[in-house]
Design an enzyme around this catalytic site. Structure first.
Site, PDB file in Angstrom:
ATOM      1  N   TYR A   1      17.807 -40.142  43.262  1.00 31.37           N
ATOM      2  CA  TYR A   1      19.055 -39.408  43.532  1.00 31.37           C
ATOM      3  C   TYR A   1      20.079 -40.350  44.179  1.00 31.37           C
ATOM      4  O   TYR A   1      21.221 -40.441  43.742  1.00 31.37           O
ATOM      5  CB  TYR A   1      18.766 -38.221  44.453  1.00 31.37           C
ATOM      6  CG  TYR A   1      20.009 -37.464  44.883  1.00 31.37           C
ATOM      7  CD1 TYR A   1      20.550 -36.475  44.063  1.00 31.37           C
ATOM      8  CD2 TYR A   1      20.645 -37.732  46.104  1.00 31.37           C
ATOM      9  CE1 TYR A   1      21.693 -35.770  44.457  1.00 31.37           C
ATOM     10  CE2 TYR A   1      21.783 -37.045  46.494  1.00 31.37           C
ATOM     11  CZ  TYR A   1      22.297 -36.060  45.671  1.00 31.37           C
ATOM     12  OH  TYR A   1      23.439 -35.377  46.058  1.00 31.37           O
TER      13      TYR A   1
HETATM   14  N1  LIG Z   1      25.159 -29.487  48.939  1.00 31.59           N
HETATM   15  C1  LIG Z   1      25.398 -30.641  49.530  1.00 31.59           C
HETATM   16  O1  LIG Z   1      25.290 -30.762  50.759  1.00 31.59           O
HETATM   17  C2  LIG Z   1      25.834 -31.837  48.694  1.00 31.59           C
HETATM   18  C3  LIG Z   1      26.122 -33.028  49.378  1.00 31.59           C
HETATM   19  C4  LIG Z   1      26.558 -34.115  48.639  1.00 31.59           C
HETATM   20  C5  LIG Z   1      26.671 -34.025  47.256  1.00 31.59           C
HETATM   21  N2  LIG Z   1      26.353 -32.855  46.627  1.00 31.59           N
HETATM   22  C6  LIG Z   1      26.520 -32.814  45.168  1.00 31.59           C
HETATM   23  O2  LIG Z   1      27.194 -31.615  44.801  1.00 31.59           O
HETATM   24  C7  LIG Z   1      26.808 -31.238  43.459  1.00 31.59           C
HETATM   25  C8  LIG Z   1      26.401 -29.774  43.442  1.00 31.59           C
HETATM   26  O3  LIG Z   1      25.212 -29.648  44.188  1.00 31.59           O
HETATM   27  P1  LIG Z   1      24.782 -28.293  44.962  1.00 31.59           P
HETATM   28  O4  LIG Z   1      24.634 -28.643  46.378  1.00 31.59           O
HETATM   29  O5  LIG Z   1      25.656 -27.185  44.550  1.00 31.59           O
HETATM   30  O6  LIG Z   1      23.298 -28.112  44.396  1.00 31.59           O
HETATM   31  P2  LIG Z   1      22.641 -26.972  43.506  1.00 31.59           P
HETATM   32  O7  LIG Z   1      22.963 -25.627  44.035  1.00 31.59           O
HETATM   33  O8  LIG Z   1      21.227 -27.376  43.344  1.00 31.59           O
HETATM   34  O9  LIG Z   1      23.421 -27.118  42.107  1.00 31.59           O
HETATM   35  C9  LIG Z   1      23.121 -28.122  41.183  1.00 31.59           C
HETATM   36  C10 LIG Z   1      23.442 -27.579  39.815  1.00 31.59           C
HETATM   37  O10 LIG Z   1      23.068 -28.561  38.830  1.00 31.59           O
HETATM   38  C11 LIG Z   1      22.326 -27.897  37.830  1.00 31.59           C
HETATM   39  N3  LIG Z   1      21.388 -28.731  37.103  1.00 31.59           N
HETATM   40  C12 LIG Z   1      20.326 -29.429  37.605  1.00 31.59           C
HETATM   41  N4  LIG Z   1      19.623 -29.966  36.592  1.00 31.59           N
HETATM   42  C13 LIG Z   1      20.246 -29.591  35.431  1.00 31.59           C
HETATM   43  C14 LIG Z   1      19.993 -29.810  34.072  1.00 31.59           C
HETATM   44  N5  LIG Z   1      18.924 -30.495  33.658  1.00 31.59           N
HETATM   45  N6  LIG Z   1      20.831 -29.287  33.141  1.00 31.59           N
HETATM   46  C15 LIG Z   1      21.907 -28.551  33.535  1.00 31.59           C
HETATM   47  N7  LIG Z   1      22.191 -28.291  34.822  1.00 31.59           N
HETATM   48  C16 LIG Z   1      21.368 -28.804  35.761  1.00 31.59           C
HETATM   49  C17 LIG Z   1      21.551 -26.831  38.593  1.00 31.59           C
HETATM   50  O11 LIG Z   1      21.027 -25.869  37.690  1.00 31.59           O
HETATM   51  P3  LIG Z   1      19.624 -25.126  38.059  1.00 31.59           P
HETATM   52  O12 LIG Z   1      19.986 -24.146  39.115  1.00 31.59           O
HETATM   53  O13 LIG Z   1      19.219 -24.505  36.760  1.00 31.59           O
HETATM   54  O14 LIG Z   1      18.688 -26.191  38.537  1.00 31.59           O
HETATM   55  C18 LIG Z   1      22.656 -26.303  39.493  1.00 31.59           C
HETATM   56  O15 LIG Z   1      23.467 -25.398  38.789  1.00 31.59           O
HETATM   57  C19 LIG Z   1      25.694 -32.208  43.057  1.00 31.59           C
HETATM   58  O16 LIG Z   1      26.248 -33.240  42.258  1.00 31.59           O
HETATM   59  C20 LIG Z   1      25.219 -32.776  44.379  1.00 31.59           C
HETATM   60  O17 LIG Z   1      24.672 -34.063  44.244  1.00 31.59           O
HETATM   61  C21 LIG Z   1      25.935 -31.757  47.300  1.00 31.59           C
END
Ligand SMILES: NC(=O)c1ccc[n+]([C@@H]2O[C@H](COP(=O)([O-])OP(=O)(O)OC[C@H]3O[C@@H](n4cnc5c(N)ncnc54)[C@H](OP(=O)(O)O)[C@@H]3O)[C@@H](O)[C@H]2O)c1
Length: 254
Positions: A171
């Site tokens: 990651y």
């Molecule tokens: N939350 C934080 O604190 C944070 C901090 C820094 C960066 N980010 C970044 O923000 C972005 C959103 O993350 P989030 O926190 O909202 O996490 P999240 O709720 O886990 O969302 C990630 C999304 O990506 C989708 N995804 C994963 N694998 C996939 C695949 N094979 N095909 C299609 N979709 C897929 C997931 O679908 P499923 O539900 O089906 O798995 C989910 O809809 C990411 O790029 C993450 O790296 C988040």
């Protein structure tokens, strides 16, 4: 170096009116809130994700709110091939003829562990979703983005994974590479002012991914996805037309 949006930025009610925006991972924690927010500010959103039920319930929410009707595109980025991306762009070409925004939001995490303990299958899958998919999707969408008078591509990065290297595995490395992908593309499109390319770092936000990564932290004190929407709006809004090759650190503002 990270930068932030202007302090005095207030999104106008219809700042995304008429825009066609593709969002990956649309049913996820940040993705679902961004999708609703973009639609609320007037955009037609194309919701891409692998959770069909989640996409359908997001569709219903957007429809019930009276926002422009979204389009759904169920797709698993893990196994997606060049042909799948071409099928997607052909569908968007037929339906919309252009793309004004592309938000690469989908990502998956592997376990926090030393590199030599990273599961090889996880390594490939994480790089496929977090790095190869944004690369292939951007390439496939390029002609549609060129057809827009003003298009914004946003990659999603993570400063935690970039700056605290140890144990962040595939990651963390994928997010380093995403920054490189953004910078390279922004540089190559410098003479194409109708397309801007930036990355957003959401910071620590309460989503499934965050809670799983930090099980010891109280989710109730984490920033909610709703609170950082100004930064996402800013990068899609025409007001950021001249912002290029930047990493924007999302601010909790609303
Ligand atoms: N939350 C934080 O604190 C944070 C901090 C820094 C960066 N980010 C970044 O923000 C972005 C959103 O993350 P989030 O926190 O909202 O996490 P999240 O709720 O886990 O969302 C990630 C999304 O990506 C989708 N995804 C994963 N694998 C996939 C695949 N094979 N095909 C299609 N979709 C897929 C997931 O679908 P499923 O539900 O089906 O798995 C989910 O809809 C990411 O790029 C993450 O790296 C988040």
């Amino acid at each position: 170096m990270n930068t932030t949006i202007p302090d005095n930025y207030i999104p106008q009610e219809s700042c995304l009116q008429g825009k066609i925006i593709l969002i990956t991972g649309a049913a996820g924690g940040i993705g679902s809130i961004v999708s609703r927010t973009f639609a609320g500010y007037g955009a037609t959103v194309i919701l891409l994700g692998r959770d069909t039920k989640g996409l359908e319930s997001l569709y219903d929410e957007i429809e019930d709110a009276g926002y422009p009707l979204p389009a759904l595109y169920p797709m698993n980025l893990e196994g997606a091939t060049d042909k799948d991306y071409m099928d997607l762009t052909r569908t968007m070409e037929k339906e919309f003829g252009r793309l004004d925004g592309l938000l690469h939001n989908a990502a998956r995490r592997d376990a926090l562990t030393p590199l030599w303990r990273v599961n090889i299958e996880d390594w490939f899958e994480v790089l496929q979703v977090n790095l190869n998919a944004p690369f292939m999707l951007t390439c496939a969408c390029m002609e549609l983005l060129r057809a827009s008078v003003s298009a914004s591509i946003i990659f999603t990065t993570d400063h935690q994974a970039r700056e605290h290297h140890a144990y962040w595995g595939a990651y963390g490395i994928s997010k380093h590479a995403v920054d490189g992908l953004m910078k390279t593309l922004a540089d190559e499109l410098e003479n194409q002012p109708s397309i801007r390319v930036n990355a957003i770092d959401p910071g620590a936000v309460k989503t499934g991914m965050r809670v799983k990564t930090y099980p010891g932290l109280d989710p109730n004190i984490m920033t909610k996805p709703e609170d950082i929407m100004c930064s996402y709006l800013y990068l899609m809004d025409e007001i950021s037309r001249d912002v290029n090759a930047q990493i924007i650190y999302a601010q909790a503002t609303i």
